[in-house]
Write a protein that holds these residues in place. Sequence first.
Motif, short mmCIF file in Angstrom:
data_model
loop_
_atom_site.label_atom_id
_atom_site.label_comp_id
_atom_site.label_asym_id
_atom_site.label_seq_id
_atom_site.Cartn_x
_atom_site.Cartn_y
_atom_site.Cartn_z
N GLN A 19 0.84 -1.20 0.00
CA GLN A 19 0.00 0.00 0.00
C GLN A 19 0.88 1.25 0.00
O GLN A 19 1.87 1.32 0.71
CB GLN A 19 -0.92 0.00 1.22
CG GLN A 19 -1.93 -1.13 1.21
CD GLN A 19 -2.85 -1.09 0.00
OE1 GLN A 19 -3.61 -0.14 -0.15
NE2 GLN A 19 -2.77 -2.09 -0.85
N SER A 20 0.46 2.24 -0.80
CA SER A 20 1.27 3.44 -0.95
C SER A 20 1.24 4.27 0.32
O SER A 20 0.28 4.23 1.09
CB SER A 20 0.71 4.28 -2.10
OG SER A 20 -0.60 4.71 -1.79
N ASN A 133 -3.07 7.66 -1.54
CA ASN A 133 -3.13 6.95 -0.27
C ASN A 133 -3.74 5.57 -0.52
O ASN A 133 -4.74 5.44 -1.23
CB ASN A 133 -3.98 7.73 0.74
CG ASN A 133 -3.82 7.19 2.15
OD1 ASN A 133 -2.78 6.64 2.49
ND2 ASN A 133 -4.85 7.34 2.95
N ASP A 134 -3.13 4.55 0.04
CA ASP A 134 -3.62 3.17 -0.12
C ASP A 134 -3.80 2.79 -1.58
O ASP A 134 -4.79 2.15 -1.96
CB ASP A 134 -4.95 2.98 0.64
CG ASP A 134 -4.78 3.08 2.15
OD1 ASP A 134 -3.65 2.82 2.63
OD2 ASP A 134 -5.75 3.44 2.84
N ASN A 135 -2.84 3.23 -2.40
CA ASN A 135 -2.84 2.92 -3.83
C ASN A 135 -4.08 3.46 -4.56
O ASN A 135 -4.51 2.90 -5.57
CB ASN A 135 -2.73 1.41 -4.07
CG ASN A 135 -1.35 0.89 -3.70
OD1 ASN A 135 -0.42 1.66 -3.50
ND2 ASN A 135 -1.22 -0.42 -3.60
N PRO A 146 -8.02 3.90 -8.42
CA PRO A 146 -7.07 2.89 -7.95
C PRO A 146 -5.93 2.76 -8.95
O PRO A 146 -6.15 2.85 -10.17
CB PRO A 146 -7.92 1.61 -7.90
CG PRO A 146 -9.34 2.08 -7.85
CD PRO A 146 -9.36 3.35 -8.65
N TYR A 200 4.91 1.54 -9.38
CA TYR A 200 3.79 0.61 -9.24
C TYR A 200 3.46 -0.03 -10.58
O TYR A 200 3.16 -1.23 -10.66
CB TYR A 200 2.58 1.34 -8.69
CG TYR A 200 1.43 0.43 -8.32
CD1 TYR A 200 1.28 -0.04 -7.02
CD2 TYR A 200 0.49 0.05 -9.27
CE1 TYR A 200 0.23 -0.88 -6.68
CE2 TYR A 200 -0.56 -0.79 -8.95
CZ TYR A 200 -0.69 -1.25 -7.65
OH TYR A 200 -1.73 -2.09 -7.33
#
Length: 214
Positions: A19-20, A133-135, A146, A200
């Motif tokens: 997760q980013s 945030n959170d990919n 996403p 990513y």
Amino acid sequence: MDPKSPVLPHARHGAAAAQSPAIVARPSNEYRLKRYVIVAMLIGMGAWFAWDGFVAWPRENAKIEQLRKDGDAARKANDEEKVRRIDAEIGTLKLHTQMDLNMQKVLAFLLPPLGLVVLAWSLRNSRGVYRLNDNILNVPGHPPVPLDAIRSIDKTDWDRKGIAYVNYELINGAKGSLRLDDFIYQRTPTDEIFKYIEAYTGTGDAPAADTRGG
């Protein structure tokens, strides 16, 4: 295929599978300050043209007309000294045509509203924040994206201008192209967001010199 615009398979990701981190890029103070300066100049110029077109230039024309009348009277009275003095004063003034006055008035009416348009456009163009945030990438004017929904990235102007276009397709079929611009938004966090997206998606290039300046 342009190597700067790689097309990605669905759900492709590289080394950044975790997760980013939370990265937020706010509107750039430099971008907004420069736009504020432009707005102030347009409004200030409008006020200047209004003063010339409605007050200063008509007043100067009226003074020239009065001096000419005084000069004619002095000539009839054979007052050569006064004639020379009046002629010298007229020489320091400029007669403005009706076209000159109309042009100043038109600019006085056009420039301040143009300044307000530039202000509104600039604030809208730099509204909100970029947030990763959170990919999930959030960019003003777009739904949450996403990173697995990214289909291609256009990096043609990234090295030179700090602008990249991220094309996405959401699970509901909605498609779009969001823009990352590290002049309009803070450069460091915007660049961090873009580098994370590159990692990513596995689309990163070899490091290159930044030619955009400070």
